[in-house]
Every structure is written in structure tokens, then in C-alpha cells.
Write a protein that holds these residues in place. Structure first.
Motif, PDB file in Angstrom:
ATOM      1  N   PHE A   1     -30.752   8.263 -13.815  1.00 32.39           N
ATOM      2  CA  PHE A   1     -29.684   8.513 -12.848  1.00 32.39           C
ATOM      3  C   PHE A   1     -29.473  10.018 -12.718  1.00 32.39           C
ATOM      4  O   PHE A   1     -29.350  10.732 -13.722  1.00 32.39           O
ATOM      5  CB  PHE A   1     -28.379   7.860 -13.294  1.00 32.39           C
ATOM      6  N   ASP A   2     -29.415  10.486 -11.488  1.00 29.35           N
ATOM      7  CA  ASP A   2     -29.215  11.924 -11.307  1.00 29.35           C
ATOM      8  C   ASP A   2     -28.234  12.250 -10.192  1.00 29.35           C
ATOM      9  O   ASP A   2     -28.128  13.405  -9.777  1.00 29.35           O
ATOM     10  CB  ASP A   2     -30.552  12.617 -11.070  1.00 29.35           C
ATOM     11  N   TYR A   3     -27.576  11.242  -9.677  1.00 29.78           N
ATOM     12  CA  TYR A   3     -26.569  11.475  -8.640  1.00 29.78           C
ATOM     13  C   TYR A   3     -25.474  10.444  -8.825  1.00 29.78           C
ATOM     14  O   TYR A   3     -25.761   9.253  -8.968  1.00 29.78           O
ATOM     15  CB  TYR A   3     -27.204  11.348  -7.253  1.00 29.78           C
ATOM     16  N   PHE A   4     -24.220  10.946  -8.835  1.00 26.46           N
ATOM     17  CA  PHE A   4     -23.096  10.086  -9.174  1.00 26.46           C
ATOM     18  C   PHE A   4     -21.985  10.239  -8.147  1.00 26.46           C
ATOM     19  O   PHE A   4     -21.768  11.337  -7.603  1.00 26.46           O
ATOM     20  CB  PHE A   4     -22.563  10.459 -10.574  1.00 26.46           C
ATOM     21  N   LEU A   5     -21.308   9.129  -7.900  1.00 31.05           N
ATOM     22  CA  LEU A   5     -20.259   9.125  -6.888  1.00 31.05           C
ATOM     23  C   LEU A   5     -19.042   8.389  -7.423  1.00 31.05           C
ATOM     24  O   LEU A   5     -19.159   7.516  -8.283  1.00 31.05           O
ATOM     25  CB  LEU A   5     -20.724   8.408  -5.617  1.00 31.05           C
ATOM     26  N   TRP A   6     -17.892   8.731  -6.866  1.00 28.38           N
ATOM     27  CA  TRP A   6     -16.670   7.980  -7.113  1.00 28.38           C
ATOM     28  C   TRP A   6     -16.164   7.466  -5.775  1.00 28.38           C
ATOM     29  O   TRP A   6     -16.127   8.190  -4.778  1.00 28.38           O
ATOM     30  CB  TRP A   6     -15.590   8.855  -7.756  1.00 28.38           C
ATOM     31  N   TYR A   7     -15.792   6.176  -5.792  1.00 31.00           N
ATOM     32  CA  TYR A   7     -15.208   5.537  -4.630  1.00 31.00           C
ATOM     33  C   TYR A   7     -13.803   5.091  -4.988  1.00 31.00           C
ATOM     34  O   TYR A   7     -13.513   4.730  -6.122  1.00 31.00           O
ATOM     35  CB  TYR A   7     -16.025   4.309  -4.208  1.00 31.00           C
ATOM     36  N   LYS A   8     -12.962   5.031  -3.968  1.00 24.98           N
ATOM     37  CA  LYS A   8     -11.582   4.601  -4.113  1.00 24.98           C
ATOM     38  C   LYS A   8     -11.389   3.377  -3.233  1.00 24.98           C
ATOM     39  O   LYS A   8     -11.888   3.331  -2.106  1.00 24.98           O
ATOM     40  CB  LYS A   8     -10.676   5.738  -3.649  1.00 24.98           C
ATOM     41  N   LYS A   9     -10.674   2.394  -3.768  1.00 27.40           N
ATOM     42  CA  LYS A   9     -10.486   1.173  -2.986  1.00 27.40           C
ATOM     43  C   LYS A   9      -9.028   0.727  -3.056  1.00 27.40           C
ATOM     44  O   LYS A   9      -8.500   0.437  -4.130  1.00 27.40           O
ATOM     45  CB  LYS A   9     -11.404   0.065  -3.508  1.00 27.40           C
ATOM     46  N   TYR A  10      -8.429   0.596  -1.863  1.00 28.28           N
ATOM     47  CA  TYR A  10      -7.087   0.028  -1.758  1.00 28.28           C
ATOM     48  C   TYR A  10      -7.215  -1.486  -1.541  1.00 28.28           C
ATOM     49  O   TYR A  10      -8.243  -1.968  -1.041  1.00 28.28           O
ATOM     50  CB  TYR A  10      -6.332   0.644  -0.585  1.00 28.28           C
ATOM     51  N   PRO A  11      -6.166  -2.231  -1.873  1.00 25.02           N
ATOM     52  CA  PRO A  11      -6.199  -3.687  -1.653  1.00 25.02           C
ATOM     53  C   PRO A  11      -6.486  -4.021  -0.197  1.00 25.02           C
ATOM     54  O   PRO A  11      -5.988  -3.365   0.706  1.00 25.02           O
ATOM     55  CB  PRO A  11      -4.792  -4.128  -2.060  1.00 25.02           C
ATOM     56  N   ALA A  12      -7.296  -5.042   0.004  1.00 26.14           N
ATOM     57  CA  ALA A  12      -7.637  -5.560   1.332  1.00 26.14           C
ATOM     58  C   ALA A  12      -8.383  -4.543   2.200  1.00 26.14           C
ATOM     59  O   ALA A  12      -8.411  -4.678   3.431  1.00 26.14           O
ATOM     60  CB  ALA A  12      -6.399  -6.059   2.068  1.00 26.14           C
ATOM     61  N   GLU A  13      -8.953  -3.530   1.575  1.00 28.55           N
ATOM     62  CA  GLU A  13      -9.783  -2.570   2.304  1.00 28.55           C
ATOM     63  C   GLU A  13     -11.118  -2.411   1.595  1.00 28.55           C
ATOM     64  O   GLU A  13     -11.269  -2.772   0.426  1.00 28.55           O
ATOM     65  CB  GLU A  13      -9.085  -1.210   2.390  1.00 28.55           C
ATOM     66  N   GLY A  14     -12.077  -1.819   2.308  1.00 28.69           N
ATOM     67  CA  GLY A  14     -13.345  -1.531   1.667  1.00 28.69           C
ATOM     68  C   GLY A  14     -13.283  -0.230   0.888  1.00 28.69           C
ATOM     69  O   GLY A  14     -12.404   0.601   1.121  1.00 28.69           O
ATOM     70  N   PRO A  15     -14.202  -0.035  -0.063  1.00 25.30           N
ATOM     71  CA  PRO A  15     -14.240   1.226  -0.805  1.00 25.30           C
ATOM     72  C   PRO A  15     -14.522   2.402   0.120  1.00 25.30           C
ATOM     73  O   PRO A  15     -15.251   2.267   1.111  1.00 25.30           O
ATOM     74  CB  PRO A  15     -15.412   1.017  -1.778  1.00 25.30           C
TER      75      PRO A  15
END
Lengths: 115, 113
Positions: free
Chosen positions: A30-44
Motif C-alpha cells: 500500500f502506498d496511497y491512503f485516503l480518509w472518507y467521511k460519511k454522514y447517515p443516509a449519505e454516501g462517503p
């Protein structure tokens, strides 16, 4: 076998304080990393990323730190705000996935920021 | 731009029934993905497509089929639904061969009784 692990299912912090979300990985490719945020009833939605050539990337209140030797990354949110309350997913990709765009996601950590 | 849209938003099925989930994107993206999200499991890749007419298996493909007849649409089919397929399904897309941000739809919540 979970290649990307977020061992804390939940985190609660007070508004204005720092939130630290952790992520561990096992695949040394692995050489690339991401963070996603997800609210209820929505997509990341994409939050911030970091390449393995760096050990830190900052975007406003959000900073991601990468420790390659420990295969560990963390997301710092300073100061935390109630609107940051969401599920945060860590994701990773390796060089071989450049022709597929595939990501491997962690289990997610639910952050609650209390007013 | 609507981005990535998913139809339906919510569905209840009985065991053994079939259904198709539709994902549509208006960003002219080449690559599209189907994930399922389950508590404590994160997002797991079911199938993906790197172009019109092509599909490939992801991490958890069993019990699902997909089709990409048009570039903008990616369909996920359940031939014979099982309670284990109760989940939230997300579709995502990216412009093409790249590494990084995937754009997600709002999700479809499926309950199989």
C-alpha cells in the motif's frame, strides 16, 4: 483477512478538542491512503489523502500522519466541531491498482463531537 | 451535475426474490464500483467495471451479477435474494485509470426478509 483495520469502532470528544482517528494496515505494498467521511443516509465523501512519499498532509483542520515503519496512519481533527460527527473510513491502494482504481476500506470509526 | 445517483433508495425483498439496483453517473467516468456496507465490516467491493461492456469480481461477488451496457450506468442484480444480503449498497465512480478519490452515490438500503 482485513488488510486495513480501524480498531476503534467509536470515539467521543468534546467540541474544540482534538479528535484522533487511527488506522493500521498489513499490506506493505500500500502506498496511497485516503480518509472518507460519511454522514447517515449519505454516501462517503473524500476528506484527505496522503502518499507514502510523505509523512504528513494537512488541509485546514484536518491532518493525516503516516508512519510507514509501523504501518499506521492517523487523522487529526483540530479543533473538533459538532458537524464533524460522522463515520470515518480509512482506505488504501497499492501501485498495482492504478489500472483498476480499487480501494481497500477499513471498518470505520464513528466520531461523536459533543457541544 | 447530479453526480452519482442510485435507484431505489430503499427496498424490502422476500427471500428468493430478485431485483436490480441501478447506479447512474453523469460525469463521464470510466470506472464504476459496487460496494456493500455492513456493521463492523466497512465497505467491501462486490464488482467493478473499468469500462462499458467490462465487469470484474471484487472481494464479495457471490450472489450478485452486474452489467455495464452503457458507460453511465452500472447495474447490480440479485438473482435470488438471501437475508445475508441485507445491507446498504453504495455505487462509486472515478474518471479512469487513476488512484484516489472515488465519488459515491447516496446508497440503497436493502432488507431481505
Amino acid at each position: 483477512d482485513q488488510q486495513v483495520k480501524q480498531n476503534s469502532p467509536s470515539l467521543s470528544v468534546q467540541e474544540g478538542r482534538i479528535s484522533i482517528l487511527n488506522c493500521d494496515y498489513t499490506n506493505s505494498m500500500f502506498d496511497y491512503f485516503l480518509w472518507y467521511k460519511k454522514y447517515p443516509a449519505e454516501g462517503p465523501t473524500f476528506l484527505i489523502s496522503i502518499s507514502s512519499i510523505k509523512d504528513k498532509n494537512e488541509d485546514g483542520r484536518f491532518t493525516v500522519f503516516l508512519n510507514k515503519s509501523a504501518k499506521h496512519l492517523s487523522l487529526h481533527i483540530v479543533p473538533s466541531q459538532p458537524g464533524d460527527s460522522a463515520v470515518y473510513f480509512c482506505a488504501a491502494s497499492d501501485r498495482g491498482s492504478s489500472n483498476t482504481g480499487k480501494l481497500i476500506f477499513g471498518q470505520g470509526t464513528t466520531l461523536q463531537v459533543k457541544p | 451535475n447530479a453526480g452519482v445517483t442510485q435507484t431505489p433508495k430503499f427496498r424490502v425483498l422476500k427471500t428468493g426474490q430478485s431485483m436490480t439496483l441501478l447506479c447512474a453517473q453523469d460525469m463521464n467516468h470510466e470506472y464504476m464500483y459496487w460496494y456493500r456496507q455492513d456493521p463492523g465490516m466497512g465497505l467491501r467491493l462486490i464488482h467493478y467495471s473499468v469500462g462499458e461492456g467490462t465487469t470484474a469480481k471484487g472481494e464479495v461477488p457471490d450472489g450478485y451479477n452486474v452489467s455495464r451496457l452503457k458507460k453511465q450506468n452500472f447495474l447490480l442484480g440479485l438473482e435470488s435474494a438471501a437475508p445475508s444480503q441485507t445491507s446498504v449498497y453504495f455505487c462509486a465512480s472515478i474518471p479512469g485509470a487513476q488512484r484516489g478519490t472515488q465519488y459515491f452515490g447516496p446508497g440503497t438500503r436493502l432488507l431481505v426478509l
